[in-house]
Write an enzyme that holds these catalytic residues in place. Sequence first.
Site, PDB file in Angstrom:
ATOM      1  N   GLY A 104      -4.824  -4.451   5.342  1.00 34.85           N
ATOM      2  CA  GLY A 104      -4.052  -5.504   4.695  1.00 34.85           C
ATOM      3  C   GLY A 104      -4.611  -6.896   4.921  1.00 34.85           C
ATOM      4  O   GLY A 104      -4.709  -7.705   3.987  1.00 34.85           O
ATOM      5  N   ARG A 105      -4.996  -7.198   6.150  1.00 33.38           N
ATOM      6  CA  ARG A 105      -5.471  -8.549   6.440  1.00 33.38           C
ATOM      7  C   ARG A 105      -6.895  -8.795   5.942  1.00 33.38           C
ATOM      8  O   ARG A 105      -7.420  -9.895   6.085  1.00 33.38           O
ATOM      9  CB  ARG A 105      -5.347  -8.845   7.931  1.00 33.38           C
ATOM     10  CG  ARG A 105      -6.027  -7.853   8.846  1.00 33.38           C
ATOM     11  CD  ARG A 105      -5.571  -8.058  10.302  1.00 33.38           C
ATOM     12  NE  ARG A 105      -6.117  -7.070  11.201  1.00 33.38           N
ATOM     13  CZ  ARG A 105      -5.613  -5.852  11.391  1.00 33.38           C
ATOM     14  NH1 ARG A 105      -4.538  -5.478  10.701  1.00 33.38           N
ATOM     15  NH2 ARG A 105      -6.139  -5.019  12.265  1.00 33.38           N
ATOM     16  N   LYS A 146       0.834  -1.203   0.000  1.00 34.24           N
ATOM     17  CA  LYS A 146       0.000   0.000   0.000  1.00 34.24           C
ATOM     18  C   LYS A 146       0.869   1.252   0.000  1.00 34.24           C
ATOM     19  O   LYS A 146       0.654   2.171  -0.776  1.00 34.24           O
ATOM     20  CB  LYS A 146      -0.926   0.002   1.221  1.00 34.24           C
ATOM     21  CG  LYS A 146      -1.854   1.216   1.269  1.00 34.24           C
ATOM     22  CD  LYS A 146      -2.736   1.220   2.503  1.00 34.24           C
ATOM     23  CE  LYS A 146      -3.779   0.150   2.442  1.00 34.24           C
ATOM     24  NZ  LYS A 146      -4.750   0.240   3.578  1.00 34.24           N
ATOM     25  N   GLU A 174      10.400  -5.225   3.860  1.00 35.01           N
ATOM     26  CA  GLU A 174      10.580  -6.551   3.295  1.00 35.01           C
ATOM     27  C   GLU A 174      10.194  -6.579   1.821  1.00 35.01           C
ATOM     28  O   GLU A 174      10.927  -7.119   0.976  1.00 35.01           O
ATOM     29  CB  GLU A 174       9.730  -7.575   4.072  1.00 35.01           C
ATOM     30  CG  GLU A 174      10.136  -7.754   5.523  1.00 35.01           C
ATOM     31  CD  GLU A 174       9.372  -6.845   6.467  1.00 35.01           C
ATOM     32  OE1 GLU A 174       9.294  -7.170   7.661  1.00 35.01           O
ATOM     33  OE2 GLU A 174       8.846  -5.791   6.007  1.00 35.01           O
ATOM     34  N   HIS A 220      -0.694 -36.670  15.198  1.00 29.74           N
ATOM     35  CA  HIS A 220       0.578 -37.327  15.509  1.00 29.74           C
ATOM     36  C   HIS A 220       1.592 -36.329  16.053  1.00 29.74           C
ATOM     37  O   HIS A 220       2.794 -36.598  16.052  1.00 29.74           O
ATOM     38  CB  HIS A 220       1.115 -38.027  14.266  1.00 29.74           C
ATOM     39  CG  HIS A 220       0.213 -39.111  13.768  1.00 29.74           C
ATOM     40  ND1 HIS A 220       0.323 -40.416  14.180  1.00 29.74           N
ATOM     41  CD2 HIS A 220      -0.868 -39.072  12.930  1.00 29.74           C
ATOM     42  CE1 HIS A 220      -0.619 -41.142  13.595  1.00 29.74           C
ATOM     43  NE2 HIS A 220      -1.349 -40.343  12.835  1.00 29.74           N
TER      44      HIS A 220
END
Length: 539
Positions: free
Chosen positions: A261-262, A200, A206, A378
């Site tokens: 964003g999410r 945005k 990153e 497991h």
Amino acid sequence: MSVTLSALLSPLAAKQQPLRQLFAAEPGRAKRFSTSACGIYLDYSKNLLDEQSWQALQQLATQSKIRQLSKQMQAGAAINNTEHRTVWHTRLRQQDLSNLQLAGEDIGAAITACQQQMAQLIDDLHAQRYIGYQGKPITDLVWVGIGGSLLGPQMAVEALTPYHCSPVNLHFAGNIDGAVVSDITKKLDPATTLVVVASKSFGTEETKQNALALRQWFNDAGADSNAIAHHFWATSSNVKAAAEFGIIEKHILPMWDWVGGRYSLWSAIGLPIALMIGNSAFKELLAGAAAMDEHFFNAPFSENLPVILALLGIWYINGFGCQAQALLPYSHYLRLLPSYVQQLDMESNGKSVDRRGQPLQDATAPVIWGDAGTNGQHAYHQLLHQSQLKVPADFILPLQVSHSFADQHQRLAAHCFAQTQALMQGKTEEEALAECLAAGMTQQAAAELAPHKVSPGNKPSNTLLLDALSPYHLGALIAMYEHKVFCQGAIWELNSFDQWGVELGKQLSGPIYQAISGQADGQFDCSTASLIKRFLQKP
């Protein structure tokens, strides 16, 4: 609230009968505590609920601001009060976009234009009409993003694998670890690769560093600025920064500040999903989410999937003191769903102050974790069954599957249902002793082993059955969890749509990077200074 939720709910929780007794007393319990909507069936009968506690939770919802805030959200009010932003991700998936205005802007037209631009790009890629700078069709697309710009599309792409129809291969680059881009570029040819940078602000460290590394990869292969402009796209609200990077304006898909964003996979951030499943199927994903929106906004709380799940979560966090929730999809394709919901829930509601900035008196947001069944059986199911911890769990199973191994799907369903039954009823020491004796053990050996085989039971769970894992049902499932998180934020009276807590670490990384890279000295605590020194002295 004048009375804390824990003070209100803990006394009720302390009086709750064990699940075995509740089921024995109410043969029709499964029918009483189940409901369905949008192709999702919810059995919540294996929860620590009786009629009194459930009515108290229903009253809590009625007295909350769920309806008030949801109406304000639909009307375009800035319910993200710390950032003064409208919260309108639900508008991205509504079917009728006419007369959709916000602050004098025709938002409906803007959404439609973005969707058309996405669809045209995808059609060109599918038809191999998009030709690279050396005259070859595009064969691979690298999606560069992080957080909501990565988790949502990556999860949905995995979930809808049986619907993949794209001749273009898709690669996700999120982590700033250089190994990510290194591994991707080893396999690809710049001349046939398209890069889409999803940010945005076009300033997320990153994403920016990975984009720069990919641009350098193109440069090293002899691509000039014109080739970069042809091979790079972006989805961003910062057109200026994207242009300075070398991306032309017609290759910039919009992002709006009213989409967090999410919550963004319904926007241009969903391009990787549409690429892999096609434009028509992507519309079905939006339609499923829109159907869940309609259900949430209009269904009574007693039948409302997001509200029911929200109340159960608050019941365990504030009534029983549970700090975690397991999300257990019994579907290989849904294996990334727990990671997606981690961000959706923990970044939204992991707060310590309310909407007014006052300290919260109640715990909020569980630690979300999980993996695809039966792998978890497991691994961590041992803790679920025999530890002293109560970890509420959502079990998710699609009824229809895309493969032809019917017997394996029946076995998968058997495991799913058996786990919820075992968590509910457990195994007493008397039952374990009888089991050991029936297996031929001596009385002494059976008495020694039996305590180790005891499972306390009384562990709560929900079971969610999807008619199928289709784009429509996935859209409904994701929207259901979105609205669940919204409801809990409304009850806790916090802002679910900001995430200021992630900023501090970003701010502190800058001076540390300068010290590590030799650009500047810095003053740090003794531990951080020692770690920097150790890093610089690495062998």
